[in-house]
Enzyme design. Structure first.
Site, PDB file in Angstrom:
ATOM      1  N   SER A  73       0.645  -0.841   0.499  1.00 46.39           N
ATOM      2  CA  SER A  73       0.114  -0.089   0.181  1.00 46.39           C
ATOM      3  C   SER A  73       1.209   1.665   0.033  1.00 46.39           C
ATOM      4  CB  SER A  73      -0.639   0.118   1.283  1.00 46.39           C
ATOM      5  OG  SER A  73      -1.736  -1.548   1.325  1.00 46.39           O
ATOM      6  N   VAL A  74       1.634   1.224   0.422  1.00 42.62           N
ATOM      7  CA  VAL A  74       2.851   2.378  -0.101  1.00 42.62           C
ATOM      8  C   VAL A  74       2.993   3.138  -1.198  1.00 42.62           C
ATOM      9  CG1 VAL A  74       4.475   2.015   1.753  1.00 42.62           C
ATOM     10  CG2 VAL A  74       5.094   0.814  -0.085  1.00 42.62           C
TER      11      VAL A  74
END
Lengths: 133, 545
Positions: free
Chosen positions: B264-265
């Site tokens: 998700s970064v």
């Protein structure tokens, strides 16, 4: 006359040759000295590199941190231990209102009161008086 | 009688003349030679230069503050002339008494080869070992002074520095990438690393490795404005003084040579690209109520939140569905183009060997577009990702990475535009919200205004993904009101008591927070305490069980 001149010239030439020879000899000695000094500089430079490496090795941060923790009881600094002039109000409270007395002035005022009363036992009330202010 | 006398007289005179002439010639020759010697005609001064004839010393490596990281020290190397040795076995046995690790059979075989006049016995001896060999009194042995590379800080920055072989040739890291420069430079090569910051990052990674039993870990601190790397650490640590003893796991520089699906970064990058393309607006709400199915592949969210989310909420709640809906506006080409401008489709360009190429979707389909938008199906090196993330803190420009300080010549890498400064600022605000109110709460450090994003990615295995093995990461920018640095932490398969170690919010985020709290003073980032934030935090702590 010409014979004397010849001998004098020969004498001067010999002196010059000897002088130059001495100069050359001196230069040779100086050159040897320079080479020796250069060798000493090279050795010192090598020694300096070694000492710098040892200094860096002995100054390893993990060792310094370990020493500071065990011997001095130090820990990494927390954010709230740092302050700028903009944070002081929040960290240590607002600046004293204008006209308010400093703690030293408060004590002096109490001492003056004690002096004026000059009665036994008043000095024992110093702390209490300070706290009330 | 006169004639003989006359002849005799002439003969005497002739002999005298000859002798005088001979002496005259002799004196002239002596005189000429004296003048010649005195004046030094044709004569260089014949002085023996006693200095040791040594090869050029490889340049030292310093950090940005001039602290010594790598140097060369003089050592002695032992060689032998087999032709001068009568009993090879006896010599080898004697040497074996000084060097217990010496293979005496192999040395005996080499010393018996009388066709050779020179064989190395052992290199890199200490003065004490050299004296011990001297004391053996064996003929046919000799020493040469050589330079051996030394890394006085042990494993600190070991992966960055790399190491050299016994001949002083770079084999890894900066030593390999800058081999020619180091071999020729007169002055030390100054890196952008800060030893203090590097130590803290390594120290926290080691603590995280112990706490979460990870397979590997990465920590990077990057200046967002000029791409200078302040710290780059990979765990397990690597000691360049003993490269032969390092395991394969320790030799791998995971920050540069490892590629990971970081999860998700990637979401802030996708959202920034969508905002930059005009495909979405920051006020628009996206429906995240139902799962998505693309080519039979289900995309879900792990936790419930609002049914319709803005981009900021998508980021704060780390919604996969919301991110995919946003990525759909970009389309596969749009997302690939955005990632390309961020440098995520190529290996990171850095003055260090072993930079790994990313693993990309073979084709940018609708499915790969969806998964790549939240960091799956695309594996990049942590360093390449840190550079891309830095663009958000650098007013939308992607900085060029560098490890070598360029203060001297003023050379600066070019920066490519990713998004406008306004959009970059908006994204940083969203990332700040993700820390204060979203999944990154444990990374928050009072005073340092951390903005960031968690990433929890299941590890790819043959035929799919492992549900109980994750790569957890946290990418941070700080201070959020004027970003200066990126901090990226990646933990490979964190665990707790043999069980999966949970999401990045529980491990990578607090590690990043601790790093930021410790490095900020060294980087001269002053804490600023916001009374509102303080009271909010206090109230949250009070209400916590």
């Amino acid at each position: 006359m010409s014979r004397n001149a010849f001998l004098f010239g020969l004498f001067v030439a010999i002196i010059l040759v000897i002088g130059l020879y001495r100069a050359k000899d001196g230069a040779r000695d100086s050159s040897a000295d320079i080479a020796r000094l250069e060798q000493e500089i090279a050795d010192a430079y090598k020694q300096k590199r070694l000492l710098e490496a040892e200094l860096a090795h002995m100054g390893r941060r993990e060792w310094v941190a370990e020493y500071a923790r065990i011997e001095l009881g130090m820990q990494p600094a927390r954010a709230n231990q740092f302050a700028t002039e903009f944070n002081l109000d929040l960290l240590v409270g607002p600046v004293r209102p204008e006209g308010a007395r400093t703690p030293a002035a408060q004590i002096e005022a109490v001492v003056e009161t004690v002096k004026e009363d000059d009665t036994p036992g008043k000095a024992g009330e110093l702390v209490g008086a300070d706290e009330q202010e | 009688m006169n004639a003989p006398f006359g002849l005799l007289k002439v003969g005497r005179m002739s002999r005298s003349l000859m002798i005088v002439s001979a002496f005259a010639v002799l004196f002239v020759l002596i005189g000429m030679r004296s003048v010649s010697v005195a004046l030094g005609a044709g004569g260089a001064i014949d002085v023996v230069d006693t200095r040791e004839r040594e090869a050029h010393i490889r340049a030292d490596i310093h950090d940005r503050n001039g602290e010594l990281l790598a140097t060369s020290v003089s050592v002695y190397s032992l060689f032998a002339d087999p032709r001068a040795i009568w009993d090879a076995g006896e010599v080898a046995a004697a040497l074996g008494s000084v060097f217990p690790d010496l293979d005496t059979h192999e040395v005996t075989a080499r010393l018996e080869n009388r066709a050779r006049a020179f064989v190395w016995i052992k290199r890199g001896l200490t003065p004490r070992q050299r004296q011990a060999v001297f004391d053996l009194g064996v003929e046919g042995l000799g020493f040469r002074v050589e330079h051996q590379r030394a890394y006085p800080r042990g494993s600190q920055a070991g992966h960055v520095l790399g190491h050299t072989d016994v001949d002083g040739k770079g084999q890894m890291g900066v030593e390999l990438a800058l081999d020619k420069v180091l071999g020729m430079a007169e002055e030390p090569v100054r890196l952008t690393l800060d030893s203090g910051v590097q130590y803290i990052v390594e120290n926290e990674l080691e603590a995280a490795a112990a706490n979460y039993d990870v397979l590997g870990a990465v920590g990077i601190v990057l200046d967002v404005h000029n791409g200078e790397i302040r710290a780059l650490a990979s765990w397990p640590a690597f000691d360049p003084n003993r490269p032969a003893l390092a395991s394969d796991a320790a030799r791998l520089n995971r920050a540069v040579g490892g590629v990971y699906e970081l999860g998700s970064v990637f979401k802030p990058l996708t959202i920034a690209a969508a905002l930059g393309s005009g495909g979405i607006s920051s006020h628009e709400r996206f429906d995240v109520r139902s799962k998505l199915v693309i080519n039979g592949f289900e995309i879900t969210d792990t936790h419930e939140g609002a049914s319709r989310m803005t981009a900021a909420l998508v980021l704060a709640e780390s919604s996969n569905i919301g991110t995919v809906r946003i990525a759909e506006r970009l389309g596969p080409d749009g997302l690939a183009d955005a990632f390309g401008r961020l440098g995520l489709l190529d290996k990171a360009q850095i003055e260090m060997s072993g930079s790994a190429a990313p693993i990309l979707p073979s084709k940018w389909s609708a499915l790969s577009n969806a998964t790549a938008s939240y960091g799956h199906g695309i594996a990049v090196s942590p360093l390449a990702f840190a550079r891309a993330f830095a663009a958000l803190g650098n007013e939308g420009r992607v900085p060029g990475l560098t490890l070598v300080s360029r203060e001297r010549d003023g050379e600066r890498p070019e920066h490519e535009r990713f998004v406008s400064p306004e959009i970059a600022t908006e994204l940083v605000a969203m990332l700040r919200l993700a820390v204060t109110d979203g999944t990154g709460r444990r990374a928050d450090v009072p005073g340092y205004r951390v903005a960031g994003k968690t990433g929890t990615a299941e590890k790819p295995i043959a035929g799919g993904y492992a549900e109980d093995h994750n790569v957890n990461s946290f990418a941070a920018l700080f201070p959020s009101d004027r970003p200066e640095y990126v901090v990226l932490v990646v933990l490979d398969d964190p665990r707790r008591g043999g069980e999966p170690g949970g999401t990045a919010a529980l491990n990578a985020a607090p590690v990043a927070g601790r790093i930021i709290e410790r490095i900020a003073p060294l980087l001269e980032v002053a804490p600023v305490f916001d009374p509102a934030a303080r009271s909010k935090r206090a109230s949250r702590e009070r209400s916590a069980p």
